[in-house]
Design a protein around this motif. Structure first.
Motif, PDB file in Angstrom:
ATOM      1  N   GLY A   1       0.808  -1.203   0.000  1.00  0.00           N
ATOM      2  CA  GLY A   1       0.000   0.000   0.000  1.00  0.00           C
ATOM      3  C   GLY A   1       0.846   1.261   0.000  1.00  0.00           C
ATOM      4  N   CYS A   2       1.886   1.292   0.828  1.00  0.00           N
ATOM      5  CA  CYS A   2       2.779   2.465   0.889  1.00  0.00           C
ATOM      6  C   CYS A   2       3.529   2.651  -0.424  1.00  0.00           C
ATOM      7  CB  CYS A   2       3.772   2.316   2.042  1.00  0.00           C
ATOM      8  SG  CYS A   2       3.043   2.477   3.670  1.00  0.00           S
ATOM      9  N   PHE A   5       1.084   3.896  -2.996  1.00  0.00           N
ATOM     10  CA  PHE A   5       0.773   5.298  -2.732  1.00  0.00           C
ATOM     11  C   PHE A   5       1.916   6.203  -3.195  1.00  0.00           C
ATOM     12  CE2 PHE A   5       0.297   9.135  -0.172  1.00  0.00           C
ATOM     13  CZ  PHE A   5      -1.067   9.368  -0.244  1.00  0.00           C
ATOM     14  N   ALA A  14      -3.777   6.527  -5.711  1.00  0.00           N
ATOM     15  CA  ALA A  14      -3.442   6.918  -4.339  1.00  0.00           C
ATOM     16  C   ALA A  14      -4.493   6.390  -3.361  1.00  0.00           C
ATOM     17  CB  ALA A  14      -3.349   8.444  -4.240  1.00  0.00           C
ATOM     18  N   ALA A  15      -5.770   6.472  -3.740  1.00  0.00           N
ATOM     19  CA  ALA A  15      -6.845   5.974  -2.881  1.00  0.00           C
ATOM     20  C   ALA A  15      -6.751   4.468  -2.693  1.00  0.00           C
ATOM     21  CB  ALA A  15      -8.206   6.347  -3.484  1.00  0.00           C
ATOM     22  N   GLY A  17      -3.967   2.720  -2.828  1.00  0.00           N
ATOM     23  CA  GLY A  17      -2.845   2.511  -1.912  1.00  0.00           C
ATOM     24  C   GLY A  17      -3.233   2.768  -0.470  1.00  0.00           C
ATOM     25  N   ARG A  18      -3.974   3.844  -0.228  1.00  0.00           N
ATOM     26  CA  ARG A  18      -4.443   4.155   1.126  1.00  0.00           C
ATOM     27  C   ARG A  18      -5.353   3.044   1.654  1.00  0.00           C
ATOM     28  NH1 ARG A  18      -3.155   8.658   4.374  1.00  0.00           N
ATOM     29  NH2 ARG A  18      -5.343   9.169   4.717  1.00  0.00           N
ATOM     30  N   GLY A  19      -6.206   2.533   0.771  1.00  0.00           N
ATOM     31  CA  GLY A  19      -7.093   1.449   1.188  1.00  0.00           C
ATOM     32  C   GLY A  19      -6.325   0.208   1.604  1.00  0.00           C
ATOM     33  N   ILE A  21      -3.287   0.195   2.784  1.00  0.00           N
ATOM     34  CA  ILE A  21      -2.646   0.509   4.064  1.00  0.00           C
ATOM     35  C   ILE A  21      -3.629   0.259   5.207  1.00  0.00           C
ATOM     36  CG2 ILE A  21      -1.711   2.371   5.489  1.00  0.00           C
ATOM     37  CD1 ILE A  21      -0.605   3.606   2.866  1.00  0.00           C
ATOM     38  N   GLY A  22      -4.845   0.774   5.057  1.00  0.00           N
ATOM     39  CA  GLY A  22      -5.859   0.576   6.090  1.00  0.00           C
ATOM     40  C   GLY A  22      -6.197  -0.893   6.298  1.00  0.00           C
ATOM     41  N   TRP A  76       7.118  13.719  -0.353  1.00  0.00           N
ATOM     42  CA  TRP A  76       6.152  12.783   0.242  1.00  0.00           C
ATOM     43  C   TRP A  76       6.254  11.386  -0.364  1.00  0.00           C
ATOM     44  CZ3 TRP A  76       2.335  10.448  -2.667  1.00  0.00           C
ATOM     45  CH2 TRP A  76       2.062  11.016  -3.917  1.00  0.00           C
ATOM     46  N   PHE A  80       7.042   7.851   1.803  1.00  0.00           N
ATOM     47  CA  PHE A  80       6.232   6.632   1.830  1.00  0.00           C
ATOM     48  C   PHE A  80       7.043   5.405   1.434  1.00  0.00           C
ATOM     49  CE2 PHE A  80       2.600   9.240   2.559  1.00  0.00           C
ATOM     50  CZ  PHE A  80       1.665   8.391   3.150  1.00  0.00           C
TER      51      PHE A  80
END
Length: 319
Positions: A1-2, A5, A14-15, A17-19, A21-22, A76, A80
Motif C-alpha cells: 500500500g505504501c 501510494f 493513491a486511494a 494505496g491508502r485502502g 494501508i488501512g 512525500w 512513503f
C-alpha cells in the motif's frame, strides 16, 4: 500500500494505496491482543496491552511533525517508500522471531491444551459472547469514552486552543501533543497497576471512568477561562486516564473470554471506538455549527457546548 501510494500517478491509485494501508493495519491490533492472551499470563496481559497502545500512540506522534519534516526534506513519495521499507523490515522480524504460543516462553498452564477444543464448543462460546450483557456494556462504553477522547484529540483540540488562547495553529498543535503524551504514559502505567492488583480491576476501571467524567466536567465548566498551564495539566491527565482506562477495559474483556474466542471477541469489540469517533465528530460538529462562527472561527462558547455533549456521554457511561 505504501509503495503503491508513493508511485501513484493519479488520485485513484493513491486511494487504492491508502485502502491497502488501512486493510493491512486492521491485521495488527486485534491479532496482537489474541497473541498476548496466549503468550503471556493473565496477570501480565494488561501491562502488555498498555505497552502496545503506548507504542502505537508514539507512532501516531511520529506521523505528525516528524513525517511533515521528512516530506519537506525528501518529498512525500520518498517518505512513503521509507515507511514501506520500515514496514517490510518489521514484517521480516516478526516472521523470524515470533512463535506460536505452545512453544513461547510466556505459555503457562492457563493456556495448555486450549487449542484442542472442538469447533462446536467455540461456536457456543461465540453465541455466549454475542448475547452477553457484560460484553455489550463494555462495547457501549468503548464507543462512548474513546469516541469522545479521539474527537477531542484528533478534531477539536487544536481549533479550541486557537480560539480560547488566541494561539496560532503551530502553538495550538504543540499543546495538543500533551494528550497523546499523557496516553503514552498512562496506558502502560495503569496497565501495570491493574496487573499488580488484578483482583481490583473492576474498581480501578470504574474509578478511572469517574475521574475521566470529572475532567470532562472541568473542561466544560471552564472552557473559556482555563490558562495554558491548567490546560497542559488537564490534557495530560485526560490522556493518561483514557490510556489507563482502555488498558483495563481490555483486561476485563480478557478475563471473561476464553483463549479460543479472544480474537473473535476483540474483532467484534474493536469497531466500537471507530463508530464512536464517527458519531461524536458529526454530533459535536453539529453543536458547533448551531452556535455558529464569528469572523470565520468558532468562539470558545461553541466548544464549551460541544464539550458538554462529551461530559454527558462520560457521565452516562459511568452510570
Amino acid at each position: 500500500g505504501c509503495i503503491l501510494f508513493g508511485l501513484a500517478p493519479s488520485i485513484t491509485w493513491a486511494a487504492i494505496g491508502r485502502g491497502l494501508i488501512g486493510f493491512g493495519v486492521g491485521g495488527v491490533y486485534v491479532p496482537a491482543l489474541k497473541a498476548f492472551s496466549q503468550w503471556f499470563r493473565q496477570k501480565e496481559f494488561t501491562t502488555m496491552t498498555g505497552l502496545l497502545m503506548a507504542i502505537g500512540n508514539t507512532g501516531a506522534i511520529v506521523a505528525t511533525t516528524p513525517l511533515a519534516l521528512s516530506s519537506k526534506a525528501f518529498g512525500w513519495r520518498m517518505s512513503f517508500f521509507l515507511i514501506a521499507a520500515i514496514t517490510l523490515s518489521l514484517a521480516l522480524v516478526v516472521l523470524l522471531f515470533t512463535r506460536d504460543y505452545d512453544s513461547a516462553v510466556g505459555n503457562d498452564k492457563n493456556h495448555a491444551g486450549k487449542s484442542a477444543k472442538k469447533p462446536e464448543t467455540s461456536r457456543k462460546q461465540i453465541r455466549f459472547i454475542l448475547t452477553s450483557i457484560k460484553f455489550w456494556v463494555l462495547f457501549v462504553m468503548f464507543f462512548g469514552i474513546y469516541g469522545i477522547f479521539v474527537t477531542l484529540q484528533g478534531l477539536w483540540a487544536t481549533p479550541y486552543l486557537m480560539s480560547a488562547l488566541h494561539a496560532d495553529r503551530l502553538q495550538a498543535s504543540q499543546l495538543n501533543m500533551v494528550l497523546p503524551v499523557g496516553f503514552i504514559v498512562g496506558a502502560p502505567l495503569f496497565g501495570w497497576i491493574a496487573d499488580r492488583f488484578h483482583n481490583k480491576r473492576r474498581q480501578l476501571f470504574i474509578g478511572l471512568l469517574a475521574v475521566i467524567a470529572f475532567f470532562w466536567l472541568m473542561l466544560s465548566l471552564r472552557a473559556q477561562t482555563l490558562s495554558v498551564k491548567e490546560l497542559v495539566v488537564l490534557f495530560f491527565a485526560m490522556g493518561a486516564l483514557n490510556g489507563g482506562w482502555l488498558s483495563v477495559l481490555w483486561a476485563l474483556v480478557r478475563e471473561s473470554t476464553s483463549a479460543e474466542t479472544m480474537g473473535f471477541t476483540s474483532g467484534v469489540m474493536n469497531p466500537a471506538p471507530i463508530f464512536g469517533i464517527a458519531v461524536f465528530q458529526v454530533l459535536t460538529g453539529a453543536v458547533l455549527d448551531h452556535v455558529g462562527r464569528i469572523n470565520g472561527a468558532y468562539p470558545p462558547e461553541a466548544f464549551q457546548m460541544a464539550f458538554w455533549v462529551c461530559t454527558l456521554t462520560a457521565a452516562g457511561c459511568l452510570v
